[in-house]
Every structure is written in structure tokens, then in C-alpha cells.
Write an enzyme that holds these catalytic residues in place. Structure first.
Site: not given
Ligand code: 1YM
Length: 646
Positions: A437, A510, A512, A514
Site C-alpha cells: 500500500e 499498515d 491501522d 486504513d
């Protein structure tokens, strides 16, 4: 592995045979429970639960309780008849001891009815005994309590005794065991979610049986969960449709059995406004991820009955093409659960039911029901036909779009996308592609990788904006098209796995919210258009560290919050610093190699079909029409963001 020491003065030849049988299980546990990793460990629990479920299906038990204690001791109890205690004529020892010491005794000694649960594993309680450090059984029967204990893989520690009287109104069986750490070298700790999901599923599949999961470990799961569904698979379908808007309130349901084959069938279904399909099939309480004859029967019948009705009532003109099963699966949630006395499993992972008579029986029972249902509720038929019409029109449009995509791109792997940082090797079996990403993380990965066998494809973070779209819209996305090009194996019906250019496809995002959204989207996408890649075990999630704890030159990477707690204790008196990695971009190329890319040190999580199905459900919920579940998901997952954003 421990050796069996037999004292020949005290053991009879039957004893020796029994010990040799159990010793064979200890020597090659994989033959009996597949693996000695976490899945195999849980298998022990399923095996014992299956016996209780059989007792409930035979009409005697109503409540099954599973508890897990701090020391990873598992207790399973039921309120059935209690295992038989009298001397077994064949073995000369009590039946309960026979069940736990003779391989496959459970099935052989069972009474008239065939054993339903555990068709696939169904290896018997003796295997659990063989792989346990110790195992004890209590039987409550005829107003008495009986007790027997085994140790070290099935040696009798306390022969069967009558412990005393008990209330004549109670009866049942209780099995307690501790898995053997010498066999389960990765550990004997149970996974709460694994137990929770499977027990809930058993409760859905076996209506009326009450299950309790009692978690006595000192963690956030501590407490009791009760699963009890009088609606059975009807409730399962409602659960699958949670958060969706349904096209009609009722869950359609039928059951029946065929006396010639002894097969029984249950089907439940309901349509929702989404575009995804959630249809799961089971045989003898076991999920069949690759489907098989029972699922084929369901699909054929659905198409046959809807088409016949649509033609008869002139929703379709005489020369209109029939609806295909693809038209009928959009927005469909269904459970097909059959019980078969002699199931044959096929396919790569033995997840496909091969018995063709199952298709015929499902055709008959579900077909008769659906015809009657449509004649009694013409509204349901009309709603389904309208939905299928819309799907069929969209399918034609999508086909056109795909063809135009195909003309522009080349999906054969001869023409590689410019953004791909390919690897040197052409040997697919050792090649890996990291789907990363964001361009900056992509850059780091490119510099950190071993370019001999590791390729990197960066995706712009915004692929998630496929908002509220049919999944096929995702083909409009340039990044996704590049990914398909890079794989080289085509997609959908035309997928040819032998052309796949990388045998490890690793999604790296990541840690998180998102990142989680993006991996959910990716898994959903792969599940819908590249299912064989998931079934074949080619898809992985990278596990980058969340923290680095360090003091001077001394450091350790931590992949979970627990890791960090342990590391803090290990650093002890030393005054350490902790670095939180908010994203992949915060690591330099070297660190990324050390922690996440290097096969020697990294952890990769292989994606299972169950993971993908779960992602598909979360994706539909995130993209769905109902706001409430989406809000809840974001609130529930907010801790993710909080933890990482400090
Ligand atoms: C916590 C695990 O094993 N319950 C259990 C097992 C059996 C019976 C009842 C049972 C079955 C039958 C007759 C029968 C089993 N019996 C056998 C065997 N709970 C648990 N509850 N009476 C009791 O099937 O005819 C195997 S399992 F071999 F005796 F039939």
C-alpha cells in the site's frame, strides 16, 4: 517422544495391542489429526464435542458445555445417557475404557444410528487420549458416578471405579484432558476465537442444542458464552444477513430425508439488496469449502424452479435465455446442511462432497419445497426474478466492460506493468510478490527486498474508493489491473493456475484502520475473482512489527501488544525506549527486510478460505446500505487507530 515402557508381568496381550495402537497415533499424529500445530490441537476438542453432539442428535443430550482453564485443561460435558460402563464383550474391558483406548471404537460400538458429526475427522476419542498428557472421564449413569483416568498417551492411571452415588435424575458424560506438550510442540494454548466460531457454528447447525463456552483464562474473554438457536440454520441465515436489507422478511426453509439413502437435508435462504453471495454448505456438521454435490443440487434446483416459474408466469418470454446461477446468486444468503451416512470427500483439501446421490436428494427435497413456496407466495418469486433480471443485465454490461479491459490490457503475463518491480528468477515456485500500500512504502520495500525472488507492486492507497459499487467496478481501477497483469494467470472462469508467476502473493499494509480496510478489500477481491489462489494456499498477509524496543545497540521488534509487554519485562531495570511503527513507511529498507521480508525472520500469515469469507462479509458490511453496522465496526475498531496514533 516418550517411549512406552510395558511391564510384561502386569500387562495382558490385549493391553499391549491397545498401547501399540495408541503409540502409533503418537508416532504419526499427522495421520490422525492432520497437523500438530494449532489446528490439530483444536481438533482434540472437536473430537470430544462430536461425541456429545451425536448423543444430542440421538435425542438424549440437550446441553453441551466446553470449558478452558488457565493451564489449558479442557473440559467437555453433556447431559446425555452417559457412556456405557459395562464390560464390553469384544475387549473384555469396560465400554468407556474401550472408547478411549481402541482406535475407531466410537463408531464400531455405536448402536443402530450412524454417527453423524465429524464425518471428516471422526477419528475417535482414543486419538485424543493418545495425544494427551492425561485424560479423565466421569460418567453419571443409573444413579452412580464412575471415574477412569489415563496418563502419558493413554496408559491407565486409575482403572474404572464406582465413585459413589449421584442424583438418579442426572446423567451424562464429562471428559477432561490436557494436550501433551511433547506432541504439540508449538504449545497447547487454545484460541478463543477458534473455539467461539466453531461452537457457534455447531449451535447454528444443530437447532435446539444448547452450547456453553466457559473461558476461565485471565484475559479479556473470561466468562461464559451461551449459543442456543431454536431456528437452527434459519438463524444462521439471519446472522449472515445481519446488517443487510433483506428483500423479504422470512427466511425460506425446508428439511426432509430420503429413506433409501438415509440422507437428510436442510436448506435455508434469504435474499438481500447487496451483490454478494454468501452460500455455505455442510455435510455432517463439517463445512465443505469447495462445495460438492449437495451444493450443486441446491444451485441446479434454484435455477430450475425459478426459470420454470418465470416462464410459466411470463416473466420471461418463451425465447428469452434462462437465468443462470450467476444471476441468481447476487444478494443470496443460504445454508445447505446435509447428513450423510457415508460421505466421500474430494478435492485438493478434501473440502468437496463427492457423493452424487446427495445431489439427487437435495434436488427432490428442496425442489418440491421451492415450487410449493412460490405457488403460496408469488411475491417471493417475483422479487427473486426481478433481482435476477437486474443481475443478468449487469452481467452483460460487466462482460462488455471486461472485454474492453481485456482488449486494452494483456493478462497473459507477457506484458508486465511498468510499476511492477519484478524479481530476477522465473521459477514461480520460489517467487514472491509483495502488494504494498502506498508509493513510499513501495519504495522502501523495493530497496529492502531480495530482488532475486521478491517482486514489489505498489498500489496507491486509494483503491478503496470502490464505494457502494458492484465488485466488478474494481476492474476499472488501474492498480488492480496491473496486479492481474503481474500475476499472469488470468482471472475468473479463465484462471489458469499453472501460469501464476509467483507462488507467494503477499499483501502488505499498515497495521491501522486504513491498512485493515485495504487488506479486507484485497482479500474480498481475491476471494471473488481468484478463489483458486486462496484455496491453493498462495495468498499471505505480511506481519510487520508494531513496535521496536531498544536501549543503545540492544533492540527487539514486537509484533503484538503482548510481545511488547514481554519485551518490557525482559528489559527489566534497563531504561528503554519504544518506537511505534505507525506505518510501513517509518521503517528503512534494512529494517523492513529484517522484520518483514527476510524468510529467515519474518512471519507470514497464510490466508485460509475462512479468512477470505470473513473479509467478504466485512467488505459487504462496509460497502452495504445499512449505516448502523458500519458505524459499529468503525467504533469497535477505533482502538486500532488510537493505539497507533499516539
Ligand atoms: C464429553 C463427551 O462422549 N458422550 C456420550 C458418548 C456416548 C454415549 C453417550 C452413548 C452412546 C450409546 C449408548 C450408543 C458414546 N457411546 C459410545 C459407545 N461426551 C460423550 N454420551 N449409550 C451412551 O451410541 O448406543 C461411543 S460414544 F461406543 F458406547 F457406543
Amino acid at each position: 517422544m516418550s517411549e512406552t515402557k510395558i511391564d510384561h508381568d502386569n500387562y495382558t496381550s490385549e493391553d499391549i495391542q491397545v498401547l501399540e495402537g495408541l503409540e502409533a497415533v503418537r508416532r504419526r499424529p499427522g495421520m490422525y489429526i492432520g497437523t500438530t500445530s494449532e489446528a490439530g490441537l483444536h481438533h482434540l476438542v472437536w473430537e470430544i464435542i462430536d461425541n456429545s453432539v451425536d448423543e444430542a442428535l440421538a435425542g438424549y443430550a440437550t446441553h453441551i458445555e466446553v470449558s478452558v482453564d488457565n493451564d489449558d485443561v479442557v473440559t467437555v460435558r453433556d447431559d446425555g445417557r452417559g457412556m456405557p460402563v459395562e464390560i464390553h464383550p469384544k475387549t473384555g474391558i469396560s465400554t468407556v475404557e474401550t472408547i478411549f483406548t481402541v482406535l475407531h471404537a466410537g463408531g464400531k460400538f455405536g448402536g443402530g444410528a450412524y454417527k453423524v458429526s465429524g464425518g471428516l475427522h471422526g477419528v475417535g476419542a482414543s486419538v485424543v487420549n493418545a495425544l494427551s498428557k492425561w485424560l479423565e472421564v466421569s460418567v453419571f449413569r443409573d444413579g452412580k458416578e464412575y471415574y477412569v483416568k489415563f496418563k502419558d498417551g493413554g496408559k491407565v492411571d486409575q482403572p474404572l471405579i464406582e465413585k459413589g452415588e449421584c442424583d438418579g435424575n442426572i446423567s451424562g458424560s464429562l471428559v477432561r484432558f490436557k494436550a501433551d506438550e511433547e506432541i504439540f510442540k508449538e504449545g497447547t494454548a487454545y484460541n478463543y476465537k477458534t473455539l467461539y466460531d466453531r461452537i457457534r457454528q455447531m449451535a447454528f447447525l444443530n437447532k435446539g442444542i444448547k452450547f456453553s463456552l466457559i473461558w476461565n483464562k485471565d484475559d479479556e474473554h473470561q466468562g461464559t458464552k451461551v449459543f442456543h438457536y431454536d431456528g437452527g440454520i434459519k438463524d444462521y441465515v439471519k446472522f449472515l444477513n445481519n446488517g443487510e436489507i433483506c428483500l423479504f422478511d422470512e427466511v425460506l426453509y425446508c428439511d426432509g430425508s430420503d429413506s433409501a439413502t438415509n440422507i437428510s437435508v436442510e436448506v435455508a435462504l434469504q435474499y438481500n439488496t447487496s451483490y454478494s453471495e454468501r452460500v455455505y454448505s455442510f455435510c455432517n456438521n463439517i463445512f465443505t469449502p469447495e462445495g460438492g454435490m449437495h451444493l450443486d443440487g441446491f444451485r441446479q434446483t434454484l435455477a430450475r424452479v425459478v426459470n420454470a416459474y418465470a416462464k410459466e408466469k411470463k416473466f420471461l418470454k418463451e425465447d428469452d435465455p434462462n437465468f443462470t446461477i450467476d444471476d441468481l446468486k447476487e444478494g443470496l444468503a443460504a445454508i445447505i446442511s446435509i447428513k450423510h451416512p457415508n460421505p466421500q470427500y474430494e478435492g485438493q483439501t478434501k473440502g468437496k462432497l463427492g457423493n452424487s446421490e446427495a445431489r439427487i436428494v437435495v434436488n427432490k427435497i428442496f425442489g418440491d419445497y421451492l415450487k410449493r413456496c412460490f405457488s403460496e407466495n408469488p411475491d417471493y418469486a417475483k422479487i427473486i426474478i426481478e433481482k435476477a433480471k437486474a443481475a443478468s443485465e449487469a452481467r452483460v454490461a460487466a462482460q462488455k466492460a471486461r472485454e474492453s479491459v481485456r482488449r486494452k490490457d494483456d493478462f497473459t503475463g507477457s506484458n508486465l506493468p511498468t510499476k511492477l518491480n519484478d524479481c530476477a528468477s522465473n521459477d514461480a515456485s520460489i517467487c514472491e510478490i509483495y502488494i504494498v500500500e502506498g508509493n513510499s512504502a513501495g519504495g522502501t520495500a523495493k530497496n529492502g527486498r531480495d530482488s532475486n525472488f521478491q517482486a514489489v507492486l505498489p498500489l496507491r492507497g486509494k483503491i478503496l474508493n470502490v464505494e457502494k459499487a458492484r465488485m466488478h467496478k474494481i476492474f476499472d481501477n488501474a492498480e488492480i489491473r496491473m496486479m492481474i497483469q503481474a500475476f499472469g494467470c488470468g482471472f475468473g472462469d479463465e484462471l489458469d493456475i499453472s501460469k501464476l508467476r509467483y507462488h507467494k502473493i503477499v499483501i502488505m499494509t499498515d497495521a491501522d484502520v486504513d491498512g485493515q480496510h485495504i487488506s479486507t478489500l484485497m482479500l474480498t477481491f481475491l476471494y471473488r475473482y481468484f478463489k483458486p489462489l486462496i484455496e491453493g494456499g498462495y495468498v499471505y498477509l505480511a506481519m510487520p512489527p508494531l513496535y521496536k524496543i531498544f536501549k543503545g545497540k540492544m533492540f527487539r521488534y514486537c509484533y503484538t501488544d503482548e510481545d511488547l509487554e514481554i519485551a518490557k519485562r525482559d528489559f527489566g531495570d534497563i531504561k528503554y525506549d519504544v518506537q511505534r511503527y505507525k506505518g510501513l513507511g517509518e521503517m528503512d529498507a534494512n529494517q523492513l527486510w529484517e522484520t518483514t521480508l527476510d524468510p529467515e525472520h519474518r512471519t507470514l500469515k497464510r490466508v485460509t478460505i475462512e479468512d477470505a469469507i470473513e473479509a467478504d462479509g466485512v467488505f459487504s458490511m462496509l460497502m452495504g446500505d445499512e449505516v448502523e453496522p458500519r458505524k459499529n465496526f468503525i467504533i469497535e475498531n477505533a482502538h486500532f487507530a488510537k493505539n497507533l496514533d499516539i
